[in-house]
Design a protein around this motif. Structure first.
Motif, short mmCIF file in Angstrom:
data_model
loop_
_atom_site.label_atom_id
_atom_site.label_comp_id
_atom_site.label_asym_id
_atom_site.label_seq_id
_atom_site.Cartn_x
_atom_site.Cartn_y
_atom_site.Cartn_z
N LEU A 49 18.32 -38.41 -32.55
CA LEU A 49 18.51 -38.70 -33.96
C LEU A 49 17.52 -37.85 -34.71
CD1 LEU A 49 19.95 -40.49 -36.06
CD2 LEU A 49 18.16 -42.21 -35.70
N VAL A 50 18.02 -36.87 -35.47
CA VAL A 50 17.17 -35.82 -36.03
C VAL A 50 17.29 -35.75 -37.55
CG1 VAL A 50 16.65 -33.34 -35.94
CG2 VAL A 50 17.50 -34.51 -33.89
N HIS A 51 16.15 -35.63 -38.24
CA HIS A 51 16.16 -35.50 -39.68
C HIS A 51 16.88 -34.22 -40.08
CE1 HIS A 51 14.52 -34.85 -43.78
NE2 HIS A 51 14.58 -36.18 -43.82
N TRP A 52 17.69 -34.32 -41.11
CA TRP A 52 18.56 -33.20 -41.50
C TRP A 52 17.80 -31.91 -41.81
CZ3 TRP A 52 18.63 -30.40 -46.04
CH2 TRP A 52 17.77 -30.86 -47.04
N SER A 53 16.55 -32.04 -42.28
CA SER A 53 15.79 -30.85 -42.67
C SER A 53 15.52 -29.93 -41.48
CB SER A 53 14.47 -31.26 -43.32
OG SER A 53 13.63 -31.93 -42.40
N LEU A 54 15.65 -30.46 -40.26
CA LEU A 54 15.42 -29.64 -39.07
C LEU A 54 16.69 -28.93 -38.62
CD1 LEU A 54 13.19 -32.12 -37.01
CD2 LEU A 54 12.45 -30.09 -38.27
N SER A 55 17.81 -29.20 -39.31
CA SER A 55 19.08 -28.65 -38.86
C SER A 55 19.10 -27.13 -38.90
CB SER A 55 20.24 -29.20 -39.71
OG SER A 55 20.10 -28.82 -41.06
N GLY A 56 18.39 -26.55 -39.85
CA GLY A 56 18.41 -25.09 -39.96
C GLY A 56 17.07 -24.45 -39.64
N LYS A 57 16.14 -25.23 -39.06
CA LYS A 57 14.81 -24.72 -38.77
C LYS A 57 14.58 -24.59 -37.26
CE LYS A 57 12.66 -26.82 -42.86
NZ LYS A 57 11.61 -27.76 -43.33
N LYS A 58 13.67 -23.74 -36.90
CA LYS A 58 13.27 -23.63 -35.51
C LYS A 58 12.29 -24.76 -35.20
CE LYS A 58 13.90 -20.93 -32.81
NZ LYS A 58 14.87 -20.93 -31.69
N SER A 59 12.60 -25.51 -34.16
CA SER A 59 11.72 -26.58 -33.72
C SER A 59 11.60 -26.48 -32.20
CB SER A 59 12.28 -27.95 -34.12
OG SER A 59 11.60 -28.99 -33.44
N SER A 60 10.39 -26.19 -31.71
CA SER A 60 10.21 -26.02 -30.27
C SER A 60 10.55 -27.31 -29.53
CB SER A 60 8.77 -25.60 -29.96
OG SER A 60 7.85 -26.56 -30.46
N LEU A 61 10.19 -28.46 -30.12
CA LEU A 61 10.48 -29.73 -29.46
C LEU A 61 11.98 -29.98 -29.43
CD1 LEU A 61 9.71 -32.40 -28.20
CD2 LEU A 61 9.33 -33.33 -30.50
N LEU A 62 12.65 -29.76 -30.57
CA LEU A 62 14.10 -29.97 -30.63
C LEU A 62 14.82 -29.02 -29.69
CD1 LEU A 62 16.54 -31.36 -31.84
CD2 LEU A 62 16.42 -29.79 -33.77
N ASP A 63 14.41 -27.76 -29.69
CA ASP A 63 15.03 -26.79 -28.78
C ASP A 63 14.83 -27.18 -27.33
OD1 ASP A 63 15.88 -25.32 -30.92
OD2 ASP A 63 14.25 -23.85 -30.81
N GLN A 64 13.65 -27.68 -27.00
CA GLN A 64 13.35 -28.08 -25.63
C GLN A 64 14.19 -29.29 -25.22
OE1 GLN A 64 9.30 -29.30 -24.99
NE2 GLN A 64 9.43 -29.14 -22.77
N LEU A 65 14.30 -30.26 -26.11
CA LEU A 65 15.08 -31.45 -25.82
C LEU A 65 16.55 -31.10 -25.62
CD1 LEU A 65 13.43 -33.92 -28.33
CD2 LEU A 65 13.51 -34.22 -25.86
N LYS A 66 17.08 -30.25 -26.49
CA LYS A 66 18.47 -29.83 -26.37
C LYS A 66 18.69 -29.07 -25.06
CE LYS A 66 19.80 -29.20 -31.23
NZ LYS A 66 20.18 -28.17 -32.22
N ARG A 67 17.78 -28.15 -24.77
CA ARG A 67 17.95 -27.26 -23.62
C ARG A 67 17.86 -28.04 -22.31
NH1 ARG A 67 14.34 -24.23 -24.99
NH2 ARG A 67 12.60 -24.98 -23.76
#
Length: 210
Positions: A49-67
């Motif tokens: 569940l991710v805040h919308w402001s991160l939808s177009g930003k680079k996030s190392s944590l988000l990228d890691q979780l997705k990957r």
């Protein structure tokens, strides 16, 4: 039906959003809410569940979780953020402030669900994809709805009239269409789970049981 807690990882913009999510889901024992910072100690999540402001930003944590987890991603925020959120890869969007029923329903819909069939074989339903030890198959909308209804009731059979009302509301009594869908669903479960017996059994004169 096999049951498990659905672990939701929230990557928030402000700390109060994490508290709001925990409060909104506090009356739904199916869910356990974790902060994105918990990733270091717990990597087994079912949805992000991710805040919308991160939808177009680079996030190392988000990228890691997705990957590493290949998880469904659900963005949340004000209604005006719907378009930009869906311009990114995501499974759904939830309006904020959270409505508890909407939050639970949407997260439950995208989160993998574990279902036990043929006595002890566990299969996973993720969206419309049913995965088992043998194979993965895609369910139709009617097949998915029927499976969820049967699994929620198991081992108690579901009355045919209940099945008609919940899954086939426009089908007239006496139609064979529901039986065709059940037959197709039965075949797909057997394909995914390699069942040696029928995963869906008829309760003669009443309905069906999983």
């Amino acid at each position: 039906m096999g049951s498990k807690v659905i672990h939701i990882c929230i990557i928030f913009d402000e700390a109060r959003e994490f508290s709001d999510a925990k409060l909104a889901l506090s009356h739904f024992p199916e869910f356990s809410v974790h902060s994105g910072t918990d990733y270091q100690t717990k990597s087994s999540f079912d949805a992000l569940l991710v805040h919308w402001s991160l939808s177009g930003k680079k996030s190392s944590l988000l990228d890691q979780l997705k990957r590493e987890n290949v998880l469904p991603v659900v963005y949340y925020g004000p209604t005006e953020a719907i378009r930009i959120s869906f311009s990114q890869e995501c499974s759904d969007f939830i309006s904020y402030p959270f409505n508890p029923d909407e939050l639970a329903a949407r997260l439950f819909r995208v989160s993998p669900q574990i279902i036990t069939v043929c006595q002890n074989i566990r299969i996973t339903l993720t969206g419309y994809i049913l995965s088992g030890p043998k194979n993965s198959v895609k369910l139709s909308r009617k097949e998915r709805a029927a499976l969820l209804l049967l699994s929620a009731s198991a081992p108690v059979p579901v009355a045919r009239k209940t099945l008609l009302a919940a899954v086939f509301p426009t089908v007239q009594e006496g139609s064979r269409y529901p039986d065709i869908i059940i037959s197709s669903l039965r075949s797909k479960i057997r394909s995914a789970a390699a069942c040696s017996t029928s995963p869906i059994q008829a309760a003669w004169g009443y309905g069906y049981r999983l």
